[in-house]
Design an enzyme around this catalytic site. Sequence first.
Site, PDB file in Angstrom:
ATOM      1  N   SER A 281       0.857  -1.182   0.000  1.00  0.00           N
ATOM      2  CA  SER A 281       0.000   0.000   0.000  1.00  0.00           C
ATOM      3  C   SER A 281       0.897   1.237   0.000  1.00  0.00           C
ATOM      4  CB  SER A 281      -0.899   0.008   1.239  1.00  0.00           C
ATOM      5  OG  SER A 281      -0.104   0.292   2.383  1.00  0.00           O
ATOM      6  N   LYS A 282       0.273   2.406   0.020  1.00  0.00           N
ATOM      7  CA  LYS A 282       1.025   3.669  -0.016  1.00  0.00           C
ATOM      8  C   LYS A 282       2.036   3.758   1.135  1.00  0.00           C
ATOM      9  CE  LYS A 282      -2.076   6.667  -2.525  1.00  0.00           C
ATOM     10  NZ  LYS A 282      -3.497   6.533  -2.251  1.00  0.00           N
ATOM     11  N   ARG A 283       1.672   3.135   2.246  1.00  0.00           N
ATOM     12  CA  ARG A 283       2.536   3.089   3.410  1.00  0.00           C
ATOM     13  C   ARG A 283       3.947   2.583   3.064  1.00  0.00           C
ATOM     14  NH1 ARG A 283       2.473  -0.575   7.206  1.00  0.00           N
ATOM     15  NH2 ARG A 283       1.041  -2.003   6.196  1.00  0.00           N
ATOM     16  N   HIS A 284       4.026   1.773   2.044  1.00  0.00           N
ATOM     17  CA  HIS A 284       5.319   1.199   1.685  1.00  0.00           C
ATOM     18  C   HIS A 284       6.128   2.090   0.748  1.00  0.00           C
ATOM     19  CE1 HIS A 284       3.026  -2.464   2.971  1.00  0.00           C
ATOM     20  NE2 HIS A 284       4.125  -2.573   3.679  1.00  0.00           N
ATOM     21  N   GLY A 285       5.692   3.344   0.593  1.00  0.00           N
ATOM     22  CA  GLY A 285       6.479   4.278  -0.227  1.00  0.00           C
ATOM     23  C   GLY A 285       5.987   4.320  -1.663  1.00  0.00           C
TER      24      GLY A 285
END
Length: 328
Positions: A257-261
């Site tokens: 997800s976006k959390r992973h950059g």
Amino acid sequence: MSPEGKRTRGRFAPTPSGRLHLGNALTALLAWLQIRALGGEMILRIEDLDRQRSKPELAGLALSELRWLGLDWDEGPDIGGPHAPYEQSRRGGLYERTLDELRRQGRLYPCYCSRADLQAAAQAPHGLDSEGPAYPGTCRQLSADERESRAQRKTPSLRFAMDETRLYRFEDGIAGRLEYAGGSGGDFVVMRADGIVAYQLAVVADDIEMGITDVLRGWDLLDSTPRQLALYEALGAAPPRFAHSPLLLGADGARLSKRHGSVSLTELREAHGVRPERLAGYLAWLAGLIDRPGELAPHELIASFDLASVRRRAVSLPEDWLTVLTTG
Ligand code: GLU
């Protein structure tokens, strides 16, 4: 050609409600390689049935990013073809005819359950993972009178009645041999109460009409397969071969997800200057097709492509993935 003598045809079917990320790129690469290695035809179809969530600019972006990666197709919204239109939002007539056929067979029934009813059902044992809790069949047995009185208060969705006595078996090209009981997911929605045709119905109607023989898609849709097999059977059509590509996870093991950059292709390309050959080589390595994350164009992998060498398990991105993609 497939064993049945049909031309081999596969598809990419992006949903333009978000940007393509690394996981989508991995699936697209594998689907393309499978079809090109078999000398078949690739179709690009935009799955934009949910108009509120879909954005035309994201559909355009998906096409340009797949091309940037080095993939191509023989039919699609940008180049046309004998099965046009290639956007689900413009294929409503086919879905209506398909629903009519199922209605004629008595396989559909109106469901008046509210969100709260379905949530209460969610306390019951789980159904198919990706599809949420199994529908307990509340509205299947309503009498005509009960239907009439509920219809005064609520517009129903339409559900397809599964045959609980059936066992759905298939050989997934990546996941291997699988078996699902017909009742395990419960009856599923083919048309939502807001009038939007559901994914399961549209994808099967399209894959039949477009002559698709090989479906390679993300692992998250594996559990949809028994429902789709039931639809193929009801519609009297031979199902395609299925293969589900491994889920790509972040380094922490959580779903990407976006959390992973910068996991979207746009960011990799624009903000980090990643070259398509570097990305294709990295994805091929993650999938288990090559031993080292080298640089290559997808077409260089066609000759040696073997579905059997694709990893069966979810793949976690190594901690240094972005460094590997951006340096050198
Ligand atoms: N539109 C779906 C997605 O973007 C793919 C559907 C399919 O391949 O069956 O995940």
